[in-house]
Scaffold this motif. Structure first.
Motif, PDB file in Angstrom:
ATOM      1  N   ALA A  58       5.986  -2.295   1.926  1.00 46.99           N
ATOM      2  CA  ALA A  58       4.936  -1.697   1.104  1.00 46.99           C
ATOM      3  C   ALA A  58       4.132  -2.791   0.404  1.00 46.99           C
ATOM      4  O   ALA A  58       2.893  -2.721   0.325  1.00 46.99           O
ATOM      5  N   TYR A  59       4.839  -3.810  -0.073  1.00 44.70           N
ATOM      6  CA  TYR A  59       4.137  -4.922  -0.726  1.00 44.70           C
ATOM      7  C   TYR A  59       3.232  -5.642   0.271  1.00 44.70           C
ATOM      8  O   TYR A  59       2.080  -5.952  -0.027  1.00 44.70           O
ATOM      9  N   ARG A  60       3.770  -5.908   1.439  1.00 37.82           N
ATOM     10  CA  ARG A  60       2.967  -6.599   2.463  1.00 37.82           C
ATOM     11  C   ARG A  60       1.767  -5.753   2.874  1.00 37.82           C
ATOM     12  O   ARG A  60       0.681  -6.290   3.126  1.00 37.82           O
ATOM     13  N   GLY A  61       1.937  -4.453   2.943  1.00 40.84           N
ATOM     14  CA  GLY A  61       0.820  -3.583   3.273  1.00 40.84           C
ATOM     15  C   GLY A  61      -0.235  -3.575   2.191  1.00 40.84           C
ATOM     16  O   GLY A  61      -1.449  -3.555   2.482  1.00 40.84           O
ATOM     17  N   MET A  62       0.211  -3.629   0.937  1.00 43.86           N
ATOM     18  CA  MET A  62      -0.734  -3.633  -0.183  1.00 43.86           C
ATOM     19  C   MET A  62      -1.568  -4.909  -0.212  1.00 43.86           C
ATOM     20  O   MET A  62      -2.712  -4.910  -0.674  1.00 43.86           O
ATOM     21  N   LYS A  63      -1.001  -5.997   0.295  1.00 42.87           N
ATOM     22  CA  LYS A  63      -1.746  -7.271   0.335  1.00 42.87           C
ATOM     23  C   LYS A  63      -2.984  -7.168   1.222  1.00 42.87           C
ATOM     24  O   LYS A  63      -3.944  -7.931   1.061  1.00 42.87           O
ATOM     25  N   LYS A  64      -2.975  -6.220   2.147  1.00 44.14           N
ATOM     26  CA  LYS A  64      -4.095  -6.075   3.072  1.00 44.14           C
ATOM     27  C   LYS A  64      -5.197  -5.161   2.524  1.00 44.14           C
ATOM     28  O   LYS A  64      -6.261  -5.048   3.126  1.00 44.14           O
ATOM     29  N   LEU A  65      -4.910  -4.503   1.399  1.00 47.54           N
ATOM     30  CA  LEU A  65      -5.882  -3.568   0.834  1.00 47.54           C
ATOM     31  C   LEU A  65      -6.941  -4.294   0.017  1.00 47.54           C
ATOM     32  O   LEU A  65      -6.689  -5.374  -0.538  1.00 47.54           O
ATOM     33  N   SER A  66      -8.105  -3.696  -0.075  1.00 50.81           N
ATOM     34  CA  SER A  66      -9.171  -4.218  -0.936  1.00 50.81           C
ATOM     35  C   SER A  66      -8.845  -3.897  -2.388  1.00 50.81           C
ATOM     36  O   SER A  66      -7.921  -3.117  -2.681  1.00 50.81           O
ATOM     37  N   THR A  67      -9.609  -4.484  -3.298  1.00 55.25           N
ATOM     38  CA  THR A  67      -9.419  -4.191  -4.715  1.00 55.25           C
ATOM     39  C   THR A  67      -9.558  -2.699  -4.987  1.00 55.25           C
ATOM     40  O   THR A  67      -8.764  -2.105  -5.735  1.00 55.25           O
ATOM     41  N   ARG A  68     -10.560  -2.087  -4.361  1.00 57.68           N
ATOM     42  CA  ARG A  68     -10.767  -0.643  -4.538  1.00 57.68           C
ATOM     43  C   ARG A  68      -9.577   0.141  -4.001  1.00 57.68           C
ATOM     44  O   ARG A  68      -9.115   1.100  -4.633  1.00 57.68           O
ATOM     45  N   GLY A  69      -9.070  -0.271  -2.855  1.00 64.20           N
ATOM     46  CA  GLY A  69      -7.918   0.408  -2.278  1.00 64.20           C
ATOM     47  C   GLY A  69      -6.690   0.309  -3.168  1.00 64.20           C
ATOM     48  O   GLY A  69      -5.948   1.284  -3.341  1.00 64.20           O
ATOM     49  N   LEU A  70      -6.464  -0.868  -3.745  1.00 69.72           N
ATOM     50  CA  LEU A  70      -5.324  -1.061  -4.643  1.00 69.72           C
ATOM     51  C   LEU A  70      -5.451  -0.204  -5.892  1.00 69.72           C
ATOM     52  O   LEU A  70      -4.468   0.372  -6.373  1.00 69.72           O
TER      53      LEU A  70
END
Length: 492
Positions: A58-70
């Motif tokens: 989940a952490y690794r997946g979150m690293k791929k998200l944009s600021t808006r996505g996070l």
């Protein structure tokens, strides 16, 4: 030379911290806590591996998200947390019993005129007088709106305090590790069942939770500030910590941890400034409090409540938890008219006798039981508290404290195991970063560990410092994902 000595001491502490929680983790893996259910170690371990893998990816997946996505993920997690809180407010309301009930009923009796203190406060637990005042003020405020179902509305305040505590934790993590880590922490919150299951229990465990995290925020701002605002932060820090300690005494552990951390990182002259800045608000707050409450004392302050040796004596029985016979024994001594000094002598004799009966091996086994009972218990004593006089019976309760709660017990036990593992990993990574601000969390939690080894204990007593445990876990997860630290805002 002084800097070198401090560095060695810090490294020694981290060695002890890491070894301690590695032992607790291993013991929890081999011997899952059996307070509510005798569980299979391999099943708990296997489930913990699945949860740990989920957290990691989940952490690794979150690293791929944009600021808006996070930000969207964080907002969704917040909404889910609020919905879980509302669910437990709706379906798990209880009639306040044990200490909560005693304080609540005393507040009901004196909400219009605070004129006396019952034996519960004067003979047994004067430490709950501040909570009594909070309840009375809350009732008087609700009276302005014609509200009479006080406790129900108190549960919403309890939920709000927890949410504000999590908001403070989110801000602190974002400040030090960046948005990815803060978003991951918002996901972790959904797995921390006390954040919503304890909402119906309006007691100091959750009501005081805001003070340690707010104190850490102010200490962080003071620690990293270089202008005159640092003195404003220092005064506010002293006020927040003094109020927190007044309502729940073991919040003093954070005060000691801050003083130790600052001493390890700064010259003595600057440490003395911090000490004075914290001590002055403590003196003022306690002076004001005592001036208002002492006229209600039926005896000298030194004779109020059970002496501290009571909780040390109780902590030596069984697994170190609450022991009704010990409470009744000390209460009977008070009713006989013995002074607290006389009772202390009796307690000390019993403590010496118990230690003698244990012997070295028996005492070490007792400490082992206390550690497992406190740190390896994933429910934080929730089933016991929610099962006491629920206001209604519904289908959901069986899954928490009824005959269908085995999946819940296994899940929270596995989550606790993951938490212990991440806390151990955080100690390893702190070796590499002597100046990490997160050291103060490790010092606080280890101080709480030592305190609960001596004192009466149970897993519920960890709820106050749950945000600090979560921050250490976030630090460990961010460190495991090495690239995630690039561009973060870790302050030194």
């Amino acid at each position: 030379m002084v800097i070198k000595i401090k560095s060695i001491l810090l490294q020694l502490f981290l060695l002890v911290f890491t070894a301690t929680f590695a032992f607790i983790f291993t013991d929890a893996l081999i011997h899952p806590n059996a307070t509510f259910l005798q569980m299979s170690g391999w099943k708990v371990g296997g489930l913990a591996c699945l949860i740990a893998a989920f957290f990691y990816f989940a952490y690794r997946g979150m690293k791929k998200l944009s600021t808006r996505g996070l930000m969207i993920v964080s907002l969704v997690n917040l909404v889910l947390l609020v919905l879980l809180q509302l669910f437990f407010i709706r379906y798990f309301q209880v009639n306040p019993t044990w200490d909560v009930g005693d304080v609540y009923r005393a507040a009901l009796e004196q909400k219009d005129s605070f004129y006396a203190l019952s034996d519960y406060f004067t003979i047994k637990y004067p430490n709950n007088i501040p909570l009594l005042i909070v309840f009375i003020l809350g009732m008087r405020f609700l009276d302005l709106f014609g509200v009479t179902n006080y406790y129900f509305y108190f549960t919403f305040v309890n939920a709000l305090v927890i949410l504000l505590s999590m908001g403070g934790l989110y801000w602190l993590i974002h400040r030090h590790f960046g948005l990815v880590s803060a978003t991951w922490a918002s996901l972790l919150m959904l797995f921390m069942t006390p954040l919503y299951m304890y909402v119906p229990i309006v007691y100091t465990d959750t009501l005081v939770m805001i003070f340690p995290i707010l104190g850490l925020i102010l200490y962080d701002l003071f620690y990293h500030s270089t202008d005159r605002r640092r003195y404003v932060y220092l005064i506010l820090l002293g006020l927040v910590l003094s109020i927190g300690v007044l309502v729940k005494t073991n919040a003093i552990i954070l005060v000691v941890a801050i003083l130790i951390h600052y001493l390890m990182m700064n010259p003595m002259k600057r440490w003395i400034q911090l000490l004075i800045g914290i001590a002055l608000p403590f003196f003022i707050v306690n002076t004001i409090y005592q001036s208002r409450i002492s006229p209600l004392y039926p005896t000298e302050k030194s004779e109020l409540g059970f002496p501290m040796t009571h909780w040390v004596m109780m902590g030596l029985d069984g697994n170190g938890g609450y022991f009704h016979e010990d409470a009744e024994y000390t209460n009977s001594l008070k009713l006989e008219g013995l002074t607290n000094d006389q009772i202390k002598d009796i307690h000390l004799d019993r403590i010496k006798q118990q230690l003698s009966e244990y012997g070295v091996r028996g005492f070490l086994n007792h400490l082992h039981q206390k550690m497992n009972f406190t740190w390896a218990e994933g429910t934080y004593f929730i089933p016991e508290k929610l099962s006491r006089q629920p206001l209604e019976t519904n289908v959901y309760q069986a899954y928490v404290f009824g005959d269908k709660n085995h999946p819940y017990l296994y899940a929270v036990q596995a989550i606790q195991l993951v938490m212990l593992g991440l806390m151990t990993i955080s100690g390893v990574y702190l070796f590499k970063n002597r100046h990490a601000f997160v050291h103060v969390m490790a010092i606080t939690l280890f101080g709480n560990f030592l305190f609960l080894l001596i004192w009466e204990t149970r897993s519920r007593y960890l709820v106050l410092y749950l945000p600090l445990m979560m921050m250490l876990c976030t630090y460990a997860m961010a460190s495991l994902n090495k690239n995630s630290m690039k561009g973060s805002r870790e302050h030194v």
